[in-house]
Design a protein around this motif. Structure first.
Motif, mmCIF file in Angstrom:
data_model
loop_
_atom_site.group_PDB
_atom_site.id
_atom_site.type_symbol
_atom_site.label_atom_id
_atom_site.label_comp_id
_atom_site.label_asym_id
_atom_site.label_seq_id
_atom_site.Cartn_x
_atom_site.Cartn_y
_atom_site.Cartn_z
ATOM 1 N N ASP A 658 14.414 -0.889 -6.958
ATOM 2 C CA ASP A 658 13.726 0.129 -6.167
ATOM 3 C C ASP A 658 12.533 0.621 -6.975
ATOM 4 O O ASP A 658 12.714 1.140 -8.084
ATOM 5 C CB ASP A 658 14.685 1.271 -5.855
ATOM 6 C CG ASP A 658 14.024 2.326 -4.975
ATOM 7 O OD1 ASP A 658 13.010 2.002 -4.336
ATOM 8 O OD2 ASP A 658 14.524 3.464 -4.938
ATOM 9 N N SER A 659 11.321 0.478 -6.419
ATOM 10 C CA SER A 659 10.116 0.821 -7.175
ATOM 11 C C SER A 659 9.304 1.865 -6.422
ATOM 12 O O SER A 659 9.502 2.059 -5.223
ATOM 13 C CB SER A 659 9.264 -0.427 -7.397
ATOM 14 O OG SER A 659 8.691 -0.849 -6.171
ATOM 15 N N PRO A 660 8.351 2.521 -7.100
ATOM 16 C CA PRO A 660 7.475 3.484 -6.427
ATOM 17 C C PRO A 660 6.542 2.768 -5.448
ATOM 18 O O PRO A 660 6.426 1.537 -5.447
ATOM 19 C CB PRO A 660 6.702 4.127 -7.585
ATOM 20 C CG PRO A 660 7.496 3.829 -8.808
ATOM 21 C CD PRO A 660 8.153 2.510 -8.566
ATOM 22 N N PRO A 661 5.843 3.553 -4.587
ATOM 23 C CA PRO A 661 4.897 2.940 -3.636
ATOM 24 C C PRO A 661 3.801 2.158 -4.348
ATOM 25 O O PRO A 661 3.386 2.508 -5.458
ATOM 26 C CB PRO A 661 4.320 4.142 -2.887
ATOM 27 C CG PRO A 661 5.357 5.207 -3.027
ATOM 28 C CD PRO A 661 5.975 5.003 -4.381
ATOM 29 N N VAL A 662 3.291 1.126 -3.676
ATOM 30 C CA VAL A 662 2.308 0.224 -4.277
ATOM 31 C C VAL A 662 0.967 0.916 -4.458
ATOM 32 O O VAL A 662 0.318 0.778 -5.498
ATOM 33 C CB VAL A 662 2.145 -1.040 -3.407
ATOM 34 C CG1 VAL A 662 1.065 -1.958 -3.973
ATOM 35 C CG2 VAL A 662 3.464 -1.771 -3.304
ATOM 36 N N ILE A 663 0.529 1.652 -3.437
ATOM 37 C CA ILE A 663 -0.808 2.238 -3.473
ATOM 38 C C ILE A 663 -0.864 3.413 -4.435
ATOM 39 O O ILE A 663 -1.859 3.619 -5.130
ATOM 40 C CB ILE A 663 -1.228 2.679 -2.055
ATOM 41 C CG1 ILE A 663 -1.311 1.470 -1.127
ATOM 42 C CG2 ILE A 663 -2.568 3.408 -2.071
ATOM 43 C CD1 ILE A 663 -1.656 1.811 0.299
ATOM 44 N N ALA A 664 0.198 4.208 -4.509
ATOM 45 C CA ALA A 664 0.166 5.435 -5.306
ATOM 46 C C ALA A 664 0.038 5.143 -6.798
ATOM 47 O O ALA A 664 -0.803 5.729 -7.491
ATOM 48 C CB ALA A 664 1.411 6.262 -5.029
ATOM 49 N N VAL A 665 0.880 4.232 -7.318
ATOM 50 C CA VAL A 665 0.887 3.914 -8.759
ATOM 51 C C VAL A 665 0.971 2.401 -8.932
ATOM 52 O O VAL A 665 1.180 1.655 -7.968
ATOM 53 C CB VAL A 665 2.077 4.608 -9.466
ATOM 54 C CG1 VAL A 665 1.897 6.109 -9.487
ATOM 55 C CG2 VAL A 665 3.393 4.251 -8.779
ATOM 56 N N THR A 666 0.833 1.954 -10.183
ATOM 57 C CA THR A 666 0.842 0.506 -10.471
ATOM 58 C C THR A 666 2.218 -0.009 -10.827
ATOM 59 O O THR A 666 2.357 -1.195 -11.178
ATOM 60 C CB THR A 666 -0.120 0.209 -11.631
ATOM 61 O OG1 THR A 666 0.323 0.923 -12.807
ATOM 62 C CG2 THR A 666 -1.534 0.637 -11.283
ATOM 63 N N ASP A 667 3.250 0.845 -10.752
ATOM 64 C CA ASP A 667 4.585 0.421 -11.185
ATOM 65 C C ASP A 667 5.067 -0.790 -10.404
ATOM 66 O O ASP A 667 5.613 -1.752 -10.966
ATOM 67 C CB ASP A 667 5.571 1.576 -11.019
ATOM 68 C CG ASP A 667 5.212 2.757 -11.905
ATOM 69 O OD1 ASP A 667 4.123 2.725 -12.506
ATOM 70 O OD2 ASP A 667 6.011 3.706 -11.977
ATOM 71 N N ALA A 668 4.892 -0.740 -9.057
ATOM 72 C CA ALA A 668 5.370 -1.848 -8.226
ATOM 73 C C ALA A 668 4.629 -3.137 -8.544
ATOM 74 O O ALA A 668 5.228 -4.229 -8.592
ATOM 75 C CB ALA A 668 5.203 -1.493 -6.754
ATOM 76 N N ALA A 669 3.314 -3.044 -8.751
ATOM 77 C CA ALA A 669 2.548 -4.242 -9.097
ATOM 78 C C ALA A 669 2.998 -4.816 -10.436
ATOM 79 O O ALA A 669 3.082 -6.047 -10.626
ATOM 80 C CB ALA A 669 1.058 -3.907 -9.134
#
Length: 764
Positions: A658-669
């Motif tokens: 489960d990751s943070p939103p893509v646009i908000a932060v770079t964690d998912a990327a």
């Protein structure tokens, strides 16, 4: 077949748009219908009455000497009469007549104040009347239809009939104008001649009595008689000349408003032949005067022959004038007048010239007889004068009386060329407002406006709502998770006598639907998602899957939990890793402590065995987020994260992160570069196409393996309508028993299996 399928899909899209905007359509329908109905029934009714009038132009019954078609003359006459009816002059006549009418107080047009209490003067009433009149000629006929509008049926009919009556009266006055002018002239002259006759007879009587005279000698008496006769003829010629001058003046007045020069044009018609004929007529008139003066035996026959020659000369003169006018040599435009009017003006002009010549000739004869009378002895001269005056006045009186009677008969014989065919009757219903038509149009317009607004909102709305919207972004859609309102379920159960316990309500609102109600439609949707993920990459099955979204609160954490449960239910060892080190929520779903989790393991404070926690569900473990670090992105991109994932892959068949939103932060990327695949969760109606497209673009920039997109929180009832297959389950959420009984926890489970919980309350 493909074209038919595409057409049905497009029609389905239209129906879904209408269904989604049903409340807007209903609101527009009620507002437009209510407003229209309110104003329609408050509007003052307008009635229209009509009367038919025939225009009879007798001049056109005879063949025109100009050779122009009767149709053209008819059209001109009808057009002229239409303008007369709409004229201000006729409107003023009508208002004057209405002021003296017994119905004056019942007519709204005669009110002294309008609806705004502003005074209305005479000119204002004339203006209102003219605005209420409509005149239309009937094609290919000589009939005019006069229509009048008013606020009552009686007033509209009364005004129409009054206008028709005044138009008839005005036309009759116009028709009698020339003869009436002559009759009034003769009437005024007749009274003065009667008085002169009485005075002259009285003076003659007194003179004879005072001078003891009885009669004159035969020669003198004959001279007096001839003088009186010629004086009478002269007076008659002068009177007839005056009559023709008045007639010509009347014709001049009729054309004064249009500034016509017809009278002057006719008077200027000339040619050598016309000049010769005019001279011949003058000579013949002088000859008649001389023949009468000489009174030779048989002179009456000669006078009749000369008069016949004068009549023939007049006919020839009229024919010559017609030829000149018809040839276009003169300035007369035959299209602007009729043959009858032209002939009247021509005859009046010829009579004036002929009578002028006759008057001059008779004046010469009268002067000669007057000279002879002056030579008589003085004693007889006064008697002669009195006898001459008496006889002259008697002859003039007789002639004037005869002329006066002739003019009266001629005036009485004049009729109007207007005939009222159908008088107006009060109309049975108003022409405005048409209540049925207005209500029908309001229904049509209200529905059309609502549909138009719905389509406009749909066109301007850039949010992702349906699977079709995602397919337009050219991404693979792995599934759609429907949403069902638990409050609606509770209300329906309550209406059927079933009460929910707190435990039952907790089950309905649970987010782990696949665990509590594995047979529900929502659980089936998650199992369908699981199958699509497992078969997304047949060559190399993904063991590590990052689940993210484009924005917050799109339900990615709930999706991870339920997807993991469905994978565990098929016997696979599954691990959930809460990699959202900013706003972790996974621990709340499984009611586990967040501390001692992923961040602690990556920092080396705890081992993997110490951070892996059981969920209470068979084959499913979880690693919570742990303590919130100050640098989540750096921690997730570290070698420690890479090694941790490698070790976990050895222990588990599937790892869901489960990751943070893509646009908000770079964690998912960042995580996508450490894992095998990425699943993007999109909440229906929550984000726009641009946001989804931006998230896909960011994942593509790091070459992430985006296996597809999940549409979450799909309101199938609102978007697809009541005939969609999910709604079938929605309708049958409870058990229909033969008796009303309290719902148990088992019954709540059955309800969940038939429905599933509402999914729009997602977290993460």
């Amino acid at each position: 077949m493909t074209e038919q399928h595409e057409g049905s899909v497009k029609l389905g899209d239209y129906l879904r748009i209408i269904l989604r905007g049903r409340w807007i359509i209903l609101l527009c329908f009620l507002v437009v219908l209510g407003t229209t109905t309110f104003f329609t029934y408050r509007m003052e009714p307008v009635y229209q009455a009509s009367t038919s009038i025939m225009i009879e132009d007798k001049g056109r019954l005879e063949q025109s000497v100009f050779g122009f078609s009767n149709l053209l003359a008819s059209q001109t006459t009808i057009a002229n009469q239409v303008e007369v009816i709409k004229s201000r002059t006729l409107a003023e006549r009508v208002i004057h007549a209405l002021e003296a009418s017994q119905y004056r107080d019942n007519l709204k047009i005669m009110a002294d104040y309008d609806r705004h209490d502003r005074p209305v003067n005479f000119n204002g009433k004339v203006k209102l009347l003219r605005e209420s009149i409509t005149v239309e000629p009937v094609k290919e006929t000589d009939i005019i239809v006069l229509k009048v509008t008013a606020n009552s049926a009686f007033e509209s009919a009364y005004l129409a009939n009054e206008i028709a009556r005044q138009f008839f009266g005005q036309n009759l006055e116009y028709s009698k104008g020339e003869v009436g002018e002559v009759r009034r002239f003769l009437e005024s002259q007749l009274d003065s001649v009667r008085m002169k006759l009485s005075e002259s007879e009285e003076q003659l009587k007194l003179y004879k009595e005072s001078h003891k005279l009885v009669a004159l000698d035969e020669e003198t008496e004959k001279l007096v008689e001839q003088t009186a006769t010629f004086r009478a003829h002269l007076n008659e010629a002068e009177a007839e000349l005056q009559e023709n001058v008045l007639a010509l003046q009347d014709l001049r007045n009729k054309f004064a408003e249009s500034k016509s020069t017809l009278v002057e044009d006719v008077s200027r018609i000339s040619s050598p032949l016309i000049t010769e004929l005019q001279t011949r007529i003058a000579e013949k008139q002088a000859l008649i005067a001389n023949l009468i003066a000489k009174s030779s035996p048989g002179y009456e026959i000669v006078v009749k022959d000369v008069e016949r020659e004068i009549d023939e000369a007049k006919k020839a003169l009229i024919e010559e004038a017609h030829k000149i006018a018809n040839s276009g040599i003169s300035s007369i435009d035959p299209l602007k007048t009729s043959q009858e009017l032209f002939d009247q003006i021509l005859r009046a002009d010829i009579n004036i010239k002929s009578l002028t010549a006759r008057t001059e000739a008779l004046g010469t004869v009268v002067n000669s007889y007057e000279s002879q009378l002056e030579a008589l002895p003085e004693k007889n001269l006064e008697l002669v004068r009195l006898m001459r005056d008496a006889e002259l006045n008697e002859k003039i009186f007789l002639m004037r009386s005869e002329k006066y009677e002739e003019s009266r008969i001629a005036e009485a014989g004049k009729t109007a060329n207007v005939r009222i065919i159908d008088p107006a009757v009060p109309p049975p219903k108003p022409i405005r407002p048409n209540r049925q038509l207005n209500v029908f149009l309001a229904i049509f317009f209200g529905l059309g406006l609502g549909v138009a607004i719905s389509f406009a909102i749909e066109l301007l709305d850039g949010s992702v709502r349906t699977v079709e919207d995602l397919e337009k972004l050219k991404v693979s859609v792995l599934g759609a998770i429907p949403t069902i309102d638990p409050e609606e379920i509770a209300r329906r159960m309550k209406r059927h006598g079933h009460k929910l316990s707190p435990e039952d309500r907790a089950r309905l609102t649970s987010k782990l639907i696949t665990n509590f109600s594995p047979k529900s439609p929502v659980s089936e949707a998650y199992r369908s998602l699981r199958t699509n993920i497992l078969f997304a990459n047949l060559d190399r099955q993904a063991k590590t899957l990052v689940v993210s979204s484009s924005a917050t609160k799109e339900g990615k954490s709930t999706t991870v939990a339920n997807l993991a449960i469905t994978m565990a239910q098929m016997g696979s060892r599954v691990l959930i890793v809460d990699a959202d080190l900013r706003r972790p929520t996974m621990h709340t779903l499984f009611k586990i402590e967040r501390q001692i989790g992923l961040s602690n393991a990556l920092l080396g404070n705890y081992t993997l065995d110490e951070v892996i926690k059981p969920t209470g569900i068979e084959n499913l473990d979880i690693i919570t987020a742990g303590d919130i670090p100050p640098n989540p992105s750096e921690l997730l991109s570290s070698n420690a994260m890479r090694k941790t994932l490698a070790l976990l892959q050895q222990r588990y068949d599937m790892i869901l992160l489960d990751s943070p939103p893509v646009i908000a932060v770079t964690d998912a990327a960042v995580l996508s570069t450490r894992t095998d695949a990425v699943l993007l969760v999109v909440s229906s109606g929550y984000v726009t196409r641009k946001e989804v497209d931006r998230a896909i673009q960011l994942l593509g920039n790091v070459r992430a393996n985006l296996i597809g997109v999940l549409l979450n929180g799909l309101d199938v009832k609102r978007i697809y309508g009541s005939y969609y297959y999910y709604y079938h389950y929605y309708q049958y959420y409870y058990y229909y028993g033969t008796k009303k009984q309290r719902r148990t926890s088992r019954e709540a489970d059955l309800a969940l299996e038939d429905n599933g919980p509402r999914e729009h309350q997602q977290t993460g």
